[in-house]
Design a protein around this motif. Sequence first.
Motif, short mmCIF file in Angstrom:
data_model
loop_
_atom_site.label_atom_id
_atom_site.label_comp_id
_atom_site.label_asym_id
_atom_site.label_seq_id
_atom_site.Cartn_x
_atom_site.Cartn_y
_atom_site.Cartn_z
N MET A 1 0.85 -1.19 0.00
CA MET A 1 0.00 0.00 0.00
C MET A 1 0.89 1.23 0.00
O MET A 1 1.91 1.27 0.66
CB MET A 1 -0.84 -0.03 1.26
CG MET A 1 -1.71 1.18 1.39
SD MET A 1 -2.63 1.09 2.92
CE MET A 1 -1.34 0.97 4.10
N PHE A 401 -13.90 -3.89 -6.34
CA PHE A 401 -12.46 -3.85 -6.11
C PHE A 401 -12.01 -2.40 -5.96
O PHE A 401 -11.00 -1.98 -6.49
CB PHE A 401 -11.68 -4.57 -7.23
CG PHE A 401 -12.18 -4.26 -8.62
CD1 PHE A 401 -11.69 -3.18 -9.32
CD2 PHE A 401 -13.15 -5.06 -9.21
CE1 PHE A 401 -12.15 -2.89 -10.59
CE2 PHE A 401 -13.62 -4.78 -10.49
CZ PHE A 401 -13.12 -3.69 -11.18
N TYR A 404 -8.38 -1.39 -4.55
CA TYR A 404 -7.29 -1.30 -5.51
C TYR A 404 -7.47 -0.08 -6.42
O TYR A 404 -6.52 0.67 -6.66
CB TYR A 404 -7.20 -2.57 -6.36
CG TYR A 404 -6.10 -2.46 -7.41
CD1 TYR A 404 -4.77 -2.65 -7.05
CD2 TYR A 404 -6.38 -2.11 -8.72
CE1 TYR A 404 -3.76 -2.51 -7.97
CE2 TYR A 404 -5.38 -1.96 -9.65
CZ TYR A 404 -4.06 -2.18 -9.27
OH TYR A 404 -3.05 -2.02 -10.18
N SER A 407 -6.23 2.96 -4.99
CA SER A 407 -4.78 3.01 -4.83
C SER A 407 -4.08 3.50 -6.09
O SER A 407 -2.96 3.99 -6.02
CB SER A 407 -4.23 1.65 -4.40
OG SER A 407 -4.13 0.78 -5.51
N ILE A 408 -4.72 3.38 -7.25
CA ILE A 408 -4.07 3.85 -8.48
C ILE A 408 -4.67 5.17 -8.96
O ILE A 408 -4.41 5.60 -10.08
CB ILE A 408 -4.13 2.80 -9.61
CG1 ILE A 408 -5.57 2.40 -9.90
CG2 ILE A 408 -3.29 1.59 -9.28
CD1 ILE A 408 -5.73 1.63 -11.20
N TYR A 437 -7.64 -4.54 -14.12
CA TYR A 437 -7.50 -5.25 -12.85
C TYR A 437 -8.72 -6.13 -12.58
O TYR A 437 -8.60 -7.29 -12.22
CB TYR A 437 -7.32 -4.25 -11.71
CG TYR A 437 -7.22 -4.88 -10.35
CD1 TYR A 437 -6.01 -5.41 -9.89
CD2 TYR A 437 -8.33 -4.97 -9.52
CE1 TYR A 437 -5.93 -5.98 -8.64
CE2 TYR A 437 -8.25 -5.56 -8.27
CZ TYR A 437 -7.03 -6.06 -7.83
OH TYR A 437 -6.95 -6.65 -6.60
#
Lengths: 447, 279
Positions: A1, A401, A404, A407-408, A437
């Motif tokens: 992370m 999701f 994730y 996070s991007i 993803y």
Amino acid sequence: MNARSRHLVRGTALAGVLALGLAACGSGDDGGSGGGDAAPVDTASVLEKGGEITVWAWEPTLEDVVTDFEEKYPNVTVNLENVGTANDQYTALQNAIAAGDGVPDVAQIEYYAVPQFAISEALTDLGPLGADELDGTFSTGPWNSVHSGDGVYGMPMDSGPMALFYNDEVFKKYGVDVPTTWDEYLEAARTIHEKDPKAYIANDIGDAGFTTSMIWQAGGQPYQVDGTDVTIDFAGDEGTQKFAEVWQQLIDEDLLAPVGSWSDEWYQGLGNGTIATLTIGAWMPANLESGVPQGKGKWRVAEMPQWEAGQHATSENGGSSLTVPAASKNAELAYAFVDYATNGEGVQARLDGGAFPATTADLESDEFRGTESAYFGGQKINEVLADSAANVVEGWQYLPFQVYANSIFNDTVGQAYVSGTTLDDGLAAWQEQSATYGNGQGFTVNK
Amino acid sequence: MFVGPFMLVFALVFLAPIVYSLYLSVFRTQMVGGTTFVGLENYAQALADPQFWEGLGRVSLFLLVQVPIMLGIALLVALAIDSGRLYGKSFFRISIFMPYAVPAVVAALMWGFMYGTRFGLVGNINEALGVSLPNPLSPDLVLASIGNIVTWEFVGYNMLIFYSALRVVPHSLYEAAEIDGAGQWRVISAIKLPAIRGALVIATIFSIIGSFQLFNEPSILQSLAPNAITTSYTPNLYAYSLSFSGQQYNYSATVAIIMGLITMVIAYVVQLRGMRKEP
């Protein structure tokens, strides 16, 4: 992370945590949702019988809840463990579930992450255990957030309906009216920055949670989830476009302070008037009180600016639920505890600790709404915040999701803040990488 | 028989993690669908992954620019201290070595604070002199800023390697050179540099490995400049993000293994070339 998200998440958690000064009010204890029906848990007898459960949570007000709970039900032992905040805990939880060993009986999960655990069948559907009968108990935003498909996968513990927090001193000084629409907000941003080049209406360097909440308020539904069929569409989503249009102008004209939330610079800016507003969840007041003491008496709360004048639309920003992992060996007792903490007497203890409630009874109570906050110059801030909770736009879905995807966010949309990339391009890149993803994880995304 | 205990520890400590990573890298765990054996698919995916190659390209650029600068400075300092013409040489030696004793995380935090354009050192300079320095944490400059931190951290370490190699050069060689009428530059190029060739090669190999494993500095600075330092900024950071935010342990292990192999190959080639060439 990445460190940034940890920082942010920690801040968000702190927010829920440090919320002192929010007054509390009585919450009726319905003693569980017991009943003669075969399926719903008869909480009273389960609690009488007792047992031992493990709870994974980082929310500190739960400590008081557990103490009270164990006192009231001496046959029950609750092991409250803090295995990390947000993402750290999700990683630990995912590992435990994968290993099939050491899974807790109750786990705190933020709303945006609930679908991720629900879809992988890691959580118990609490509906048949009694949650199905709780329609109307919780405010709409959080209550919808814990639903996935036909199931109820968690009980709302707190909530973060959004509002506009503003530094009244700055607005008075520059003779600017507090904006009620986003167009007015843009104008106010220009005026403030023009009169003092060091002052900005807000800070923003790209924040996934904020962006999705803004799109949510604008009525956007870029994420459509039906089981494992997922659609992500920013370009064709009206709400997203409304947000991108206004925000692109704020970025292009350098009207946003390039300061990350929860940084030292951020706290300083909130205190010295160089960051004039915050559009954020209702758990913010306690953070202001503890983190920005020099702002005392200067800050006020107003309804979120609207996309169309005269509307009263809001959205949720942050907040978590208590869930019962599917691997729990003591799901009934776990449910009884969750019910106590989110819907029973536990709510009072958490309000006393400063949390912002998700229960409609509390949000509507006169005692709660009437509390005057000294930090906010005696304003009855809970009126504004509780009204916001009632006006949350329905129909929003997070990705299964989302953890994730968030996070991007800075890899993609964040580029619009530092380069020639536009928000639209950034959102398109975010969409594409999220879809890749998702497809790699076995979902059918945009196919 | 006697190597038994050693082999056991060796297997547990060195081989087990590698074998486990290899094992992980041939599976794929999905949120929907569970775990399946996929053979070399993860490797094929990584080799075609633009984010991986971008990260590798970035650390390669870093290697080509930062390592020569750092080793050059270290060599100059080592030669200067060794020449004996410097007053207070032990003071120089210790103060140049000092940054190496600062943990990388602390160093990155410290520099990150100095780079701040609002309240940091850069901000103060801007304020005091009325200038507008470019933001060291902007996407265009952040790699150079990281290079600056790494150079600051490791010049002293490399200097010490070179200096200790220089100390063991027999003084009779210098005396012989003096008799032959060689100047300082001639002594350096004909005696000192060839004598510390081994140390130069070792320092280069360490630096290659360090560059390819670049992680601490970008990871710390990421919280200050999330848009400039992406989650796949370096291959190591990419592997870390994949595993911690994405739960893609299998793919993360694959990226780590490929990166390890590339590092080994390059370090080996440098060692072969460095040791073979005769002066």
